[in-house]
Enzyme design. Structure first.
Site, PDB file in Angstrom:
ATOM      1  N   LYS A  12      50.446  34.205  31.455  1.00 47.78           N
ATOM      2  CA  LYS A  12      50.476  35.452  32.220  1.00 47.78           C
ATOM      3  C   LYS A  12      50.886  35.148  33.655  1.00 47.78           C
ATOM      4  O   LYS A  12      50.428  34.173  34.251  1.00 47.78           O
ATOM      5  CB  LYS A  12      49.093  36.108  32.220  1.00 47.78           C
ATOM      6  CG  LYS A  12      48.939  37.285  33.179  1.00 47.78           C
ATOM      7  CD  LYS A  12      47.478  37.603  33.423  1.00 47.78           C
ATOM      8  CE  LYS A  12      46.752  36.511  34.166  1.00 47.78           C
ATOM      9  NZ  LYS A  12      46.896  36.562  35.643  1.00 47.78           N
ATOM     10  N   ASP A 129      41.416  40.129  32.604  1.00 46.45           N
ATOM     11  CA  ASP A 129      42.786  39.931  32.120  1.00 46.45           C
ATOM     12  C   ASP A 129      42.957  40.280  30.649  1.00 46.45           C
ATOM     13  O   ASP A 129      44.094  40.283  30.151  1.00 46.45           O
ATOM     14  CB  ASP A 129      43.218  38.478  32.334  1.00 46.45           C
ATOM     15  CG  ASP A 129      43.613  38.178  33.772  1.00 46.45           C
ATOM     16  OD1 ASP A 129      43.941  39.126  34.502  1.00 46.45           O
ATOM     17  OD2 ASP A 129      43.589  36.996  34.155  1.00 46.45           O
TER      18      ASP A 129
END
Length: 273
Positions: A12, A129
């Site tokens: 990410k 997240d």
């Protein structure tokens, strides 16, 4: 024979990370443009267990008990799984490794059981997240991470990820922010060109980068080294210590990665998904 499925857990990248406030319960409000790279961890899963084995260059230090985010994800779904993780990404590194692994476990278990994917917000108890990692597509992440919206039509980019191998303390970095009420990112436009896209990104921020530099001076060295290449943007991802450079071609990214890897930092060139 017991069915087995494979999932990819991509790195990410917070292209932007604006801290726009703090709730009374202590959680910080974020506004972030998030993308993913075609480098990451690999996960195989089958029903049964629960169990987790880990191999790969960064296997050391990854817990394999119920405290691991993968097994926490299985517990949240109330499905037992047997997982085998290939840990290719450094940790903790600001590139969502644990959350991406857990999101991969959710996708795997839903595939094996035939149940639909949960709403992204349902995964927030596993980490901020988790909602954005569930689909692993470009998204704008707001609030404390539970509000995610797809971002369409980004121009193709290549990235070089660089991690100096130094941990950064996420809690103290947030606490060291001089102000918690910073301007939001603003609307994400439909970019006419990659040049315009990079120019817009350069005008945005990662509000955690300045305090992270204080805790980890190596970040400044990494960013300076990336800036010295042909990168269109050099920035830290998440709470660090991984930094990234954005490039307009695969050749430019590979050239920069070769240059940066001479510093003995973990370095990977990849395409932004």
């Amino acid at each position: 024979m017991t069915a087995t499925t494979q999932e990819f857990a991509p790195a990410k990248i917070n292209l932007t990370l604006h801290v726009t406030g703090q709730r009374s319960d202590g959680y910080h409000l974020l506004d972030s443009l998030v993308v993913f790279a075609d480098v990451g961890d690999g996960l195989s899963a089958q029903l049964g267990g629960p169990s987790l084995s880990v191999k790969g260059p960064f296997a050391q230090g990854v817990p394999t008990g119920p405290e691991n985010s993968i097994l926490k994800a299985a517990a949240l779904l109330e499905v037992d799984g047997q997982f085998h993780l290939t840990k290719n990404l450094p940790h903790p590194a600001g590139i969502g490794g644990g959350s991406a692994d857990a999101a991969a476990a959710v996708r795997a278990l839903c595939h094996l059981t035939g149940q639909p994917l949960p709403a992204p917000q349902a995964l927030l108890p596993l980490g901020a997240d988790m909602p954005v990692c569930l689909s692993s597509r470009p998204q704008r992440m707001t609030s404390i991470g539970e509000d995610v919206a797809p971002v369409e039509a980004l121009h193709p980019m290549w990235v070089v990820l660089v991690n100096p191998g130094v941990p950064t303390p996420t809690g103290p970095i947030f606490n060291a922010l001089p102000t918690k009420n910073n301007p939001p990112m603003g609307p994400v436009p439909r970019f006419a060109s990659l040049h315009d896209q990079l120019a817009w990104l350069r005008e945005r921020r990662n509000d955690l980068e300045p305090p992270a530099r204080t805790f980890c001076p190596e970040i400044a060295k990494v960013l300076a080294a990336i800036t010295a290449t042909d990168a269109g943007l050099a920035r830290m991802s998440g709470s660090g210590a991984t930094c990234f450079g954005l490039f307009t071609s695969e050749a430019a990214a590979n050239k920069a990665a070769a240059q940066l890897s001479r510093s003995n930092w973990w370095t990977r060139a990849a395409k932004v998904l």
